[in-house]
Design a protein around this motif. Structure first.
Motif, PDB file in Angstrom:
ATOM      1  N   TYR A 109      39.416  47.839  44.489  1.00  0.00           N
ATOM      2  CA  TYR A 109      38.203  47.637  45.283  1.00  0.00           C
ATOM      3  C   TYR A 109      38.198  48.610  46.457  1.00  0.00           C
ATOM      4  N   LYS A 110      37.026  49.023  46.843  1.00  0.00           N
ATOM      5  CA  LYS A 110      36.805  49.958  47.951  1.00  0.00           C
ATOM      6  C   LYS A 110      37.340  51.355  47.665  1.00  0.00           C
ATOM      7  N   SER A 111      37.636  51.665  46.397  1.00  0.00           N
ATOM      8  CA  SER A 111      38.169  52.990  46.054  1.00  0.00           C
ATOM      9  C   SER A 111      37.076  54.057  46.024  1.00  0.00           C
TER      10      SER A 111
ATOM     11  N   ALA B  55      31.753  41.699  45.222  1.00  0.00           N
ATOM     12  CA  ALA B  55      30.370  41.223  45.131  1.00  0.00           C
ATOM     13  C   ALA B  55      29.459  41.863  46.182  1.00  0.00           C
ATOM     14  N   LYS B  56      30.018  42.324  47.282  1.00  0.00           N
ATOM     15  CA  LYS B  56      29.219  42.937  48.338  1.00  0.00           C
ATOM     16  C   LYS B  56      28.887  44.399  48.059  1.00  0.00           C
ATOM     17  N   ASP B  57      29.603  45.017  47.139  1.00  0.00           N
ATOM     18  CA  ASP B  57      29.395  46.430  46.846  1.00  0.00           C
ATOM     19  C   ASP B  57      28.160  46.641  45.982  1.00  0.00           C
ATOM     20  N   SER B  58      27.494  47.760  46.206  1.00  0.00           N
ATOM     21  CA  SER B  58      26.397  48.160  45.325  1.00  0.00           C
ATOM     22  C   SER B  58      26.603  49.632  44.999  1.00  0.00           C
ATOM     23  N   PHE B  59      26.174  50.020  43.805  1.00  0.00           N
ATOM     24  CA  PHE B  59      26.422  51.372  43.325  1.00  0.00           C
ATOM     25  C   PHE B  59      25.175  51.939  42.684  1.00  0.00           C
TER      26      PHE B  59
END
Length: 183
Positions: free
Chosen positions: A121-123, A151-155
């Motif tokens: 995560y956060k990579s 769940a907070k990440d968007s791409f």
């Protein structure tokens, strides 16, 4: 950690002793593979950022024809090999120790029915992975990419389209397909 279904159902995997490896919880793993159930028979699967190997092992147990496990961390690669040995897997897989960039380049020209992306995560590597998967034409026309992430990440998932998303606490699993594929 255990295998939740298929020919290796109930077999336990080696406990994770490394903090940098974040294995998928059995409940989430089972939900992912229940969704993929009809896509697994004789599938060719890429488990990129394989960690413990648990996701690829689940695919192998549920009928995948071939699973390629890849990770750049030597401990993850050894962990995966040890888990494959522990469950008694005797073929239908390959384990690669390499960066995701080199792995995707190495696999250019091959096509996978399922690609599992579960990097740390956060990579910040999801978008680059997806661009390379598209550039090297690694996803079969009806193939599925499974992205597990915070769940907070968007791409930006382009050039693929989101076909489904499920949230499990702090995790989200996003399913992608080629944008011009008709179900």
């Amino acid at each position: 950690m255990r295998v939740t279904a298929g020919k290796f159902k109930g077999r336990t995997l080696i406990d994770n002793k490394y903090q940098h490896i974040r294995p998928t919880a059995d409940m989430v793993k089972q939900a992912i593979f229940n969704k993929l159930a009809f896509s697994l028979a004789n599938a060719k699967v890429l488990d990129l950022f394989c960690g413990t190997g648990a996701l690829g092992i689940e695919a192998l147990s549920r009928g995948a024809k071939e699973v390629i496990f890849a990770d750049c961390d030597r401990r993850s690669v050894q962990f995966t090999k040890d888990n494959l040995k522990k469950i008694g897997a005797n073929g239908g897989y390959k384990v690669i120790k390499s960066s995701y960039e080199k792995t995707l380049t190495l696999l250019e020209g091959e096509q996978f029915d399922i690609i599992i992306l579960d990097p740390p995560y956060k990579s910040g590597v999801y978008e680059d992975c997806l661009k390379k998967i598209a550039e090297y034409n690694l996803l079969s026309p009806s193939g599925i990419i499974v992205c597990e992430h915070d769940a907070k990440d968007s791409f930006d998932y382009s050039p693929f389209i989101v076909t489904d998303e499920k949230k499990y606490g702090i995790k989200k699993v996003t399913y992608l397909q080629i944008s011009n594929y008709e179900n």
